[in-house]
Design a protein around this motif. Structure first.
Motif, PDB file in Angstrom:
ATOM      1  N   GLY A   1      25.052  36.747  34.992  1.00 22.17           N
ATOM      2  CA  GLY A   1      24.313  37.720  34.333  1.00 22.17           C
ATOM      3  C   GLY A   1      22.874  37.654  34.124  1.00 22.17           C
ATOM      4  O   GLY A   1      22.173  38.544  33.856  1.00 22.17           O
ATOM      5  N   GLU A   2      22.343  36.287  34.037  1.00 19.82           N
ATOM      6  CA  GLU A   2      21.073  35.968  33.794  1.00 19.82           C
ATOM      7  C   GLU A   2      20.211  36.097  35.115  1.00 19.82           C
ATOM      8  O   GLU A   2      19.014  35.950  34.744  1.00 19.82           O
ATOM      9  CB  GLU A   2      20.816  34.728  33.269  1.00 19.82           C
ATOM     10  N   ASN A   3      20.636  36.303  36.230  1.00 21.55           N
ATOM     11  CA  ASN A   3      19.718  36.427  37.244  1.00 21.55           C
ATOM     12  C   ASN A   3      20.078  37.685  38.176  1.00 21.55           C
ATOM     13  O   ASN A   3      21.619  37.853  38.625  1.00 21.55           O
ATOM     14  CB  ASN A   3      20.236  35.066  38.327  1.00 21.55           C
ATOM     15  N   PRO A   4      19.312  38.497  38.227  1.00 24.63           N
ATOM     16  CA  PRO A   4      19.574  39.891  39.122  1.00 24.63           C
ATOM     17  C   PRO A   4      19.698  39.440  40.686  1.00 24.63           C
ATOM     18  O   PRO A   4      20.336  40.740  41.249  1.00 24.63           O
ATOM     19  CB  PRO A   4      17.940  40.720  38.831  1.00 24.63           C
ATOM     20  N   ALA A   5      19.581  38.521  41.135  1.00 25.26           N
ATOM     21  CA  ALA A   5      19.782  38.400  42.364  1.00 25.26           C
ATOM     22  C   ALA A   5      21.315  38.306  42.790  1.00 25.26           C
ATOM     23  O   ALA A   5      21.937  38.096  43.824  1.00 25.26           O
ATOM     24  CB  ALA A   5      19.150  36.645  42.914  1.00 25.26           C
ATOM     25  N   TYR A   6      22.166  38.188  41.778  1.00 28.43           N
ATOM     26  CA  TYR A   6      23.599  38.117  41.963  1.00 28.43           C
ATOM     27  C   TYR A   6      24.092  39.525  41.607  1.00 28.43           C
ATOM     28  O   TYR A   6      23.990  40.095  40.557  1.00 28.43           O
ATOM     29  CB  TYR A   6      24.258  36.960  40.860  1.00 28.43           C
ATOM     30  N   SER A   7      24.954  39.977  42.426  1.00 35.53           N
ATOM     31  CA  SER A   7      25.519  41.409  42.252  1.00 35.53           C
ATOM     32  C   SER A   7      27.137  41.036  42.567  1.00 35.53           C
ATOM     33  O   SER A   7      27.745  40.486  43.374  1.00 35.53           O
ATOM     34  CB  SER A   7      25.260  42.245  43.436  1.00 35.53           C
ATOM     35  N   ILE A   8      27.899  41.484  41.471  1.00 32.36           N
ATOM     36  CA  ILE A   8      29.234  41.335  41.271  1.00 32.36           C
ATOM     37  C   ILE A   8      29.778  42.724  42.268  1.00 32.36           C
ATOM     38  O   ILE A   8      30.019  43.699  41.710  1.00 32.36           O
ATOM     39  CB  ILE A   8      29.713  41.217  40.061  1.00 32.36           C
ATOM     40  N   VAL A   9      30.348  42.333  43.132  1.00 27.63           N
ATOM     41  CA  VAL A   9      30.629  43.364  44.138  1.00 27.63           C
ATOM     42  C   VAL A   9      32.554  43.746  43.451  1.00 27.63           C
ATOM     43  O   VAL A   9      32.894  44.913  43.832  1.00 27.63           O
ATOM     44  CB  VAL A   9      31.055  42.954  45.490  1.00 27.63           C
ATOM     45  N   GLU A  10      33.140  42.681  43.084  1.00 27.85           N
ATOM     46  CA  GLU A  10      34.443  42.859  42.630  1.00 27.85           C
ATOM     47  C   GLU A  10      34.363  42.245  41.218  1.00 27.85           C
ATOM     48  O   GLU A  10      34.409  40.723  41.352  1.00 27.85           O
ATOM     49  CB  GLU A  10      35.441  42.463  43.687  1.00 27.85           C
ATOM     50  N   PRO A  11      34.642  42.909  40.244  1.00 30.45           N
ATOM     51  CA  PRO A  11      34.721  42.116  38.996  1.00 30.45           C
ATOM     52  C   PRO A  11      35.977  41.100  38.653  1.00 30.45           C
ATOM     53  O   PRO A  11      36.827  41.114  39.370  1.00 30.45           O
ATOM     54  CB  PRO A  11      34.543  43.522  38.027  1.00 30.45           C
ATOM     55  N   LEU A  12      35.543  40.210  37.679  1.00 30.28           N
ATOM     56  CA  LEU A  12      36.705  39.454  37.462  1.00 30.28           C
ATOM     57  C   LEU A  12      37.986  39.874  37.031  1.00 30.28           C
ATOM     58  O   LEU A  12      37.896  41.015  36.176  1.00 30.28           O
ATOM     59  CB  LEU A  12      36.092  38.474  36.307  1.00 30.28           C
ATOM     60  N   GLN A  13      39.053  39.748  37.500  1.00 22.91           N
ATOM     61  CA  GLN A  13      40.366  40.060  37.374  1.00 22.91           C
ATOM     62  C   GLN A  13      41.101  38.866  37.019  1.00 22.91           C
ATOM     63  O   GLN A  13      41.399  37.946  37.862  1.00 22.91           O
ATOM     64  CB  GLN A  13      40.960  40.917  38.702  1.00 22.91           C
ATOM     65  N   VAL A  14      41.997  38.937  36.106  1.00 24.38           N
ATOM     66  CA  VAL A  14      42.701  37.878  35.521  1.00 24.38           C
ATOM     67  C   VAL A  14      43.848  38.375  35.248  1.00 24.38           C
ATOM     68  O   VAL A  14      44.115  39.348  34.396  1.00 24.38           O
ATOM     69  CB  VAL A  14      42.051  37.196  34.413  1.00 24.38           C
ATOM     70  N   SER A  15      45.101  37.963  35.860  1.00 23.71           N
ATOM     71  CA  SER A  15      46.225  38.405  35.409  1.00 23.71           C
ATOM     72  C   SER A  15      47.407  37.301  35.319  1.00 23.71           C
ATOM     73  O   SER A  15      47.186  36.326  35.975  1.00 23.71           O
ATOM     74  CB  SER A  15      46.907  39.514  36.550  1.00 23.71           C
ATOM     75  N   ALA A  16      48.320  37.334  34.321  1.00 25.96           N
ATOM     76  CA  ALA A  16      49.405  36.386  34.421  1.00 25.96           C
ATOM     77  C   ALA A  16      50.613  36.937  34.266  1.00 25.96           C
ATOM     78  O   ALA A  16      50.882  38.064  34.024  1.00 25.96           O
ATOM     79  CB  ALA A  16      49.181  35.617  33.116  1.00 25.96           C
ATOM     80  N   LEU A  17      51.866  36.305  34.597  1.00 27.78           N
ATOM     81  CA  LEU A  17      53.110  36.727  34.473  1.00 27.78           C
ATOM     82  C   LEU A  17      53.944  35.646  34.205  1.00 27.78           C
ATOM     83  O   LEU A  17      53.763  34.410  34.302  1.00 27.78           O
ATOM     84  CB  LEU A  17      53.497  37.249  36.102  1.00 27.78           C
ATOM     85  N   PRO A  18      55.194  36.010  33.559  1.00 23.09           N
ATOM     86  CA  PRO A  18      56.062  34.752  33.183  1.00 23.09           C
ATOM     87  C   PRO A  18      56.539  33.892  34.556  1.00 23.09           C
ATOM     88  O   PRO A  18      56.585  34.663  35.588  1.00 23.09           O
ATOM     89  CB  PRO A  18      57.536  35.518  32.614  1.00 23.09           C
ATOM     90  N   ALA A  19      56.279  32.716  34.429  1.00 19.07           N
ATOM     91  CA  ALA A  19      56.462  31.755  35.466  1.00 19.07           C
ATOM     92  C   ALA A  19      57.764  32.115  36.198  1.00 19.07           C
ATOM     93  O   ALA A  19      57.680  31.805  37.646  1.00 19.07           O
ATOM     94  CB  ALA A  19      56.216  30.356  35.209  1.00 19.07           C
ATOM     95  N   GLU A  20      58.868  32.500  35.594  1.00 18.70           N
ATOM     96  CA  GLU A  20      60.038  32.555  36.313  1.00 18.70           C
ATOM     97  C   GLU A  20      59.944  33.553  37.430  1.00 18.70           C
ATOM     98  O   GLU A  20      60.722  33.768  38.381  1.00 18.70           O
ATOM     99  CB  GLU A  20      61.313  32.657  35.566  1.00 18.70           C
ATOM    100  N   HIS A  21      59.069  34.709  37.371  1.00 20.80           N
ATOM    101  CA  HIS A  21      58.827  35.790  38.244  1.00 20.80           C
ATOM    102  C   HIS A  21      57.736  35.588  39.390  1.00 20.80           C
ATOM    103  O   HIS A  21      57.563  36.279  40.196  1.00 20.80           O
ATOM    104  CB  HIS A  21      58.518  37.066  37.515  1.00 20.80           C
TER     105      HIS A  21
END
Length: 582
Positions: A362-382
């Motif tokens: 975010g400190e540098n305008p040369a970088y464009s986030i095309v797909e934002p950070l996505q974080v997901s978790a699930l119970p390990a047994e699944h």
């Protein structure tokens, strides 16, 4: 002297005698007979073999060259790896430019048990036949594919047995039992994960692709998404059953035939015999598994190199540990794509780990986030629970589309592109941890950017064990894999491929396109080599034409592997491309 310097010094000393070993690394060539030769078995002899194996001998025919209805079904299922794997005449890779094409064997024994394998091995030895073995059929080098050969096809041997307290045969009295799982040679990783994780609530270190054969991955060393936590799949091997060239079924482990057992842990089982069953240690299951994705586009070359350098720094400081695995991809359009997984932490902790990286972007305008950070978790047994994903996240998986297919059959949608592909070129190299140091990181970033301009470079962080816990490092050190894996923070992968090229499928290889693809892969690899004066690599994912392959795959372990080969297969019956003694 730090740990990495000690490792380098030890490797240097151990490699001194290696050049002499390479000069005499090959076993005597075993003459084989082909259809039409004077020694080719008569029909009566084939019939006797068929009787021995309960009628499981046949002539494999590609479904793309069969009757109209069969061909139509094959074309409809050409991107279904479960279907491809069920065809004895096909392999999951359809070929490699300038090297090989998927072609059926002359005859196939669809082995149901070890007795069928013994019968086939004895028959091949007595009649001097070329012998190949196929379980999952995923080899990029076509090691389970050879026309004019007898194929031992282990697909039906997919039994799974869980053990609460396993003790290897011949172990000393009082040996500590371990939780484990035994798997037949035809089992895929989805079979292992379904039994061990979904239903039993434990973890077995296996492969990322669910349709890969268990045995082939383990005996080639074996990496999965969470190898940074548990080491290679071979490191968890407790015992194996293997039919050697003399037709003997051996139960091998650290106490019985320990030299052969060690060779099977990363030395490629196809060089030493036919593995019919393996037993792997299982591990405690974390509370969660999860994934992270992000895509960043860069405006100019200077900012691109700065991003790559910062990505390496961020990885070193925040992600180079047992919690994280999978990929950072740097492509030829100055784009960083993050596709990583995590274990042992929750979704909140995973998001927090990435907060500093997002702040830096975010400190540098040369970088464009095309797909934002996505974080997901699930119970390990699944994590490999097909029913769970069909209900809650069907977009992440592909299914076996055949009517009546097993309900557990699922694969990650991203792996579907590899089904049937025709490789134009492929290259890989382990990235040593020193490239993460402040003094060398900029040079590493420049090499990655130069390489990515020719062909995207993927850093598979789970396929290097720098940052792994001591137990995982010690267990992997006691395998046949090149010791460089212990100090590698990632495996760099570069590849190019085209559509399936099975005979009769309608796929046609564009030779000019394939050659251009191969050249781009080579140019990318050569650029990366600027910071890799030596480039050890992973035998299961590398260039078919790998130079100095004995050293690249096994390094100081090759002489010991060759000694085992000479003991258990002195006549060179088991031959695979770039296999021990070939």
């Amino acid at each position: 002297m730090d740990r990495r310097d000690c490792l380098k010094a030890g490797l240097g000393l151990s490699l001194l005698p290696l050049s002499n070993a390479m000069a005499s690394n090959a076993l005597p060539t075993r003459a084989t007979v082909r259809p039409g030769d004077a020694g080719w078995p008569s029909q009566a002899q084939w019939d006797r073999l068929s009787e021995q194996v309960g009628g499981q001998l046949s002539t494999p025919i590609s479904p793309f060259l069969a009757d109209e209805a069969t061909r139509a079904e094959a074309l409809a299922q050409i991107k279904n790896p479960f279907y491809i794997g069920d065809q004895p005449a096909l392999t999951q890779t359809s070929g490699y430019h300038g090297a090989w094409l998927s072609q059926p064997s002359a005859q196939v024994v669809a082995a149901r048990n070890s007795a069928d394998v013994v019968a086939a091995v004895n028959f091949a030895r007595e009649h001097r036949l070329r012998l190949v073995v196929k379980g999952g059929g995923h080899s990029y080098h076509g090691t389970s594919c050879a026309p004019d050969s007898l194929l031992i096809w282990t697909r039906a041997m997919k039994q799974v047995e869980l053990h609460d307290a396993f003790v290897p045969a011949g172990a000393p009295s009082g040996s500590a039992p371990l939780p484990a799982v035994s798997l037949g040679a035809g089992a895929m990783w989805i079979h292992a994960y379904d039994a061990v994780t979904t239903r039993a609530g434990r973890y077995v270190q296996g492969g990322g692709c669910t349709t890969v054969g268990v045995t082939g991955l383990v005996t080639g060393g074996g990496f999965g998404s969470f190898s940074k936590a548990h080491g290679t799949a071979a490191a968890s091997l407790l015992e194996a059953e293997v039919v050697t060239a003399d037709g003997q079924l051996r139960v091998v482990n650290a106490h019985q035939d320990p030299d052969l057992f060690w060779a099977l842990k990363g030395g490629c089982g196809g060089s030493f015999g036919v593995v019919t069953r393996i037993t792997l240690r299982t591990h405690a299951l974390p509370d969660f598994f999860g994934g992270v994705s992000l895509k960043v586009q860069v405006a100019d070359e200077a900012s691109w190199q700065a991003l790559v350098a910062h990505s390496l720094r961020f990885y070193r400081d925040a992600l180079c540990n047992p919690h994280w695995g999978e990929q950072l991809r740097f492509d030829d359009e100055r784009c960083l794509q993050v596709s990583m997984v995590f274990q042992g932490i929750n979704e909140r902790e995973a998001k927090e780990a990435w907060t500093p990286f997002l702040a830096w972007l975010g400190e540098n305008p040369a970088y464009s986030i095309v797909e934002p950070l996505q974080v997901s978790a699930l119970p390990a047994e699944h994590m490999w629970d097909a029913a769970f994903f069909r209900k809650y996240a069907p977009q992440f998986i592909a299914r076996d589309t055949r009517a009546g297919s097993p309900s557990i059959h699922m694969l990650w949608k991203g792996d579907q592109g590899q089904v049937g592909w025709y490789l134009h070129g492929y290259a890989s190299a382990w990235m040593p941890s020193k490239l993460l140091d402040d003094a060398q990181r900029d040079a590493a970033a420049k090499a990655i950017c130069t390489a990515a301009a020719h062909m995207p470079v993927e850093l598979h962080c789970n396929k290097g064990l720098f940052g792994a816990p001591k137990e995982a490092l010690d267990a992997t050190r006691n395998t046949a894999m090149h010791p460089a894996v212990l100090d590698a923070f990632a495996l760099a992968l570069i590849g190019n491929a085209g559509d399936p090229a099975y005979a009769g499928s309608g796929g046609v290889v564009n030779e000019k396109k394939a050659e251009r693809g191969a050249q781009r892969v080579q140019a990318s690899y050569d650029a990366l080599r600027a910071v890799l004066p030596s480039a050890p690599t992973y035998v299961s994912e590398c260039d078919f034409f790998q130079r100095d392959w004995q050293q690249a795959f096994w390094g100081p372990n090759y002489p010991r592997l060759l000694k085992a080969k000479r003991r258990y297969d002195p006549d060179g019956m088991f031959v695979i491309h770039h296999g021990i003694g070939t």
